[in-house]
Motif scaffolding. Structure first.
Motif, mmCIF file in Angstrom:
data_model
loop_
_atom_site.group_PDB
_atom_site.id
_atom_site.type_symbol
_atom_site.label_atom_id
_atom_site.label_comp_id
_atom_site.label_asym_id
_atom_site.label_seq_id
_atom_site.Cartn_x
_atom_site.Cartn_y
_atom_site.Cartn_z
ATOM 1 N N TYR A 1 -30.558 -91.705 -8.713
ATOM 2 C CA TYR A 1 -30.497 -92.762 -7.699
ATOM 3 C C TYR A 1 -31.888 -93.345 -7.503
ATOM 4 N N VAL A 2 -31.914 -94.584 -7.029
ATOM 5 C CA VAL A 2 -33.176 -95.215 -6.650
ATOM 6 C C VAL A 2 -33.156 -95.396 -5.140
ATOM 7 N N CYS A 3 -34.253 -95.021 -4.500
ATOM 8 C CA CYS A 3 -34.335 -95.144 -3.038
ATOM 9 C C CYS A 3 -35.632 -95.868 -2.686
ATOM 10 N N ARG A 4 -35.489 -97.026 -2.068
ATOM 11 C CA ARG A 4 -36.665 -97.806 -1.661
ATOM 12 C C ARG A 4 -36.847 -97.836 -0.165
ATOM 13 N N ARG A 5 -35.806 -97.417 0.550
ATOM 14 C CA ARG A 5 -35.890 -97.451 2.019
ATOM 15 C C ARG A 5 -35.728 -96.042 2.565
ATOM 16 N N TYR A 6 -36.755 -95.571 3.215
ATOM 17 C CA TYR A 6 -36.752 -94.210 3.749
ATOM 18 C C TYR A 6 -37.812 -94.121 4.836
ATOM 19 N N GLU A 7 -37.746 -93.037 5.590
ATOM 20 C CA GLU A 7 -38.748 -92.809 6.631
ATOM 21 C C GLU A 7 -39.510 -91.543 6.307
ATOM 22 N N GLY A 8 -40.801 -91.546 6.684
ATOM 23 C CA GLY A 8 -41.628 -90.358 6.484
ATOM 24 C C GLY A 8 -42.586 -90.557 5.329
ATOM 25 N N MET A 9 -43.616 -89.700 5.319
ATOM 26 C CA MET A 9 -44.615 -89.703 4.235
ATOM 27 C C MET A 9 -44.334 -88.474 3.383
ATOM 28 N N ALA A 10 -44.090 -88.698 2.087
ATOM 29 C CA ALA A 10 -43.727 -87.563 1.230
ATOM 30 C C ALA A 10 -44.866 -86.549 1.169
ATOM 31 N N HIS A 11 -44.519 -85.309 1.426
ATOM 32 C CA HIS A 11 -45.480 -84.219 1.226
ATOM 33 C C HIS A 11 -44.710 -83.020 0.676
ATOM 34 N N GLY A 12 -45.345 -82.246 -0.167
ATOM 35 C CA GLY A 12 -44.674 -81.129 -0.842
ATOM 36 C C GLY A 12 -44.440 -79.975 0.122
ATOM 37 N N ARG A 13 -43.260 -79.962 0.734
ATOM 38 C CA ARG A 13 -42.979 -78.937 1.751
ATOM 39 C C ARG A 13 -42.783 -77.563 1.141
ATOM 40 N N GLU A 14 -42.607 -77.502 -0.191
ATOM 41 C CA GLU A 14 -42.429 -76.203 -0.848
ATOM 42 C C GLU A 14 -43.643 -75.907 -1.724
ATOM 43 N N GLY A 15 -44.770 -76.568 -1.410
ATOM 44 C CA GLY A 15 -46.023 -76.302 -2.126
ATOM 45 C C GLY A 15 -46.145 -77.035 -3.453
ATOM 46 N N GLN A 16 -45.171 -77.865 -3.787
ATOM 47 C CA GLN A 16 -45.208 -78.556 -5.088
ATOM 48 C C GLN A 16 -46.191 -79.729 -5.050
ATOM 49 N N ALA A 17 -46.871 -79.965 -6.175
ATOM 50 C CA ALA A 17 -47.752 -81.131 -6.283
ATOM 51 C C ALA A 17 -46.895 -82.385 -6.427
ATOM 52 N N LEU A 18 -47.393 -83.495 -5.874
ATOM 53 C CA LEU A 18 -46.684 -84.780 -5.948
ATOM 54 C C LEU A 18 -47.619 -85.827 -6.524
ATOM 55 N N LYS A 19 -47.057 -86.824 -7.205
ATOM 56 C CA LYS A 19 -47.847 -87.960 -7.716
ATOM 57 C C LYS A 19 -47.016 -89.227 -7.615
ATOM 58 N N TRP A 20 -47.635 -90.303 -7.119
ATOM 59 C CA TRP A 20 -46.997 -91.620 -7.155
ATOM 60 C C TRP A 20 -47.453 -92.297 -8.441
ATOM 61 N N VAL A 21 -46.493 -92.709 -9.271
ATOM 62 C CA VAL A 21 -46.794 -93.127 -10.640
ATOM 63 C C VAL A 21 -46.134 -94.474 -10.925
ATOM 64 N N ARG A 22 -46.877 -95.361 -11.592
ATOM 65 C CA ARG A 22 -46.281 -96.634 -12.029
ATOM 66 C C ARG A 22 -45.310 -96.362 -13.176
ATOM 67 N N SER A 23 -44.246 -97.181 -13.257
ATOM 68 C CA SER A 23 -43.214 -96.894 -14.266
ATOM 69 C C SER A 23 -43.813 -96.855 -15.670
ATOM 70 N N LYS A 24 -44.808 -97.730 -15.951
ATOM 71 C CA LYS A 24 -45.373 -97.752 -17.304
ATOM 72 C C LYS A 24 -46.194 -96.493 -17.611
ATOM 73 N N SER A 25 -46.531 -95.713 -16.591
ATOM 74 C CA SER A 25 -47.324 -94.492 -16.797
ATOM 75 C C SER A 25 -46.475 -93.217 -16.736
#
Ligand code: C5P
Length: 138
Positions: free
Chosen positions: A93-117
């Protein structure tokens, strides 16, 4: 028919969470999990009695502290991949509308990535075929 004789089907649901710059969130599978270190689209296993959308709403909250609703989840495609122990079906699924700032609640690393990357991040084999669909979309 899925050609995976004798294998159980595992239903997992995944989400391309998109931010206001058009970047997609990837989460790194933590140590101790299968495929540790690989980057995946967040999500999780569909539990008995859940719709895939309910699973995503629950998992995005549990894993990332993100709140969304069914109307904000747009199905894009799905992965179908045979692993050694099971066959995975995984709607994306694609989700563009949501509330909150993503943070790894289970200790996982996160990255915001451009589709081409997206290809710069090693992914589970089921997730990789999803990349072209996101490159077309974003
Ligand atoms: O995340 P979890 O370990 O519950 O997922 C079960 C299995 O589904 C993983 O071991 C992995 O093989 C597969 N999976 C995947 N891509 C994802 C999430 C899960 O291939 N994005």
């Amino acid at each position: 028919m899925i050609d995976a004789p004798g294998k159980k089907i595992l239903l997992v649901v995944a989400c391309a969470l998109v931010d206001s710059d058009g970047r997609i969130l990837l989460a790194q599978r933590p140590e101790g999990k299968s495929l540790a270190g690989l980057w995946e689209f967040p999500g999780g296993k569909v539990e008995p009695g859940e719709t895939p959308e309910e699973t995503l709403i629950r998992e995005l909250d549990e894993e990332l502290g993100i709140r969304t609703k069914v109307a904000c989840l747009a199905p894009l495609t799905f992965a179908s991949h045979t692993y050694d122990d099971f066959h995975l079906l995984m709607p994306l699924y694609v989700c563009r509308r949501y509330e909150g700032m993503a943070h790894g609640r289970e200790g996982q690393a996160l990255k915001w990535v451009r589709s081409k990357s997206l290809r710069d991040y090693p992914m589970p084999p089921a997730d990789e075929p999803l990349i072209p669909f996101l490159m077309d979309l974003l």
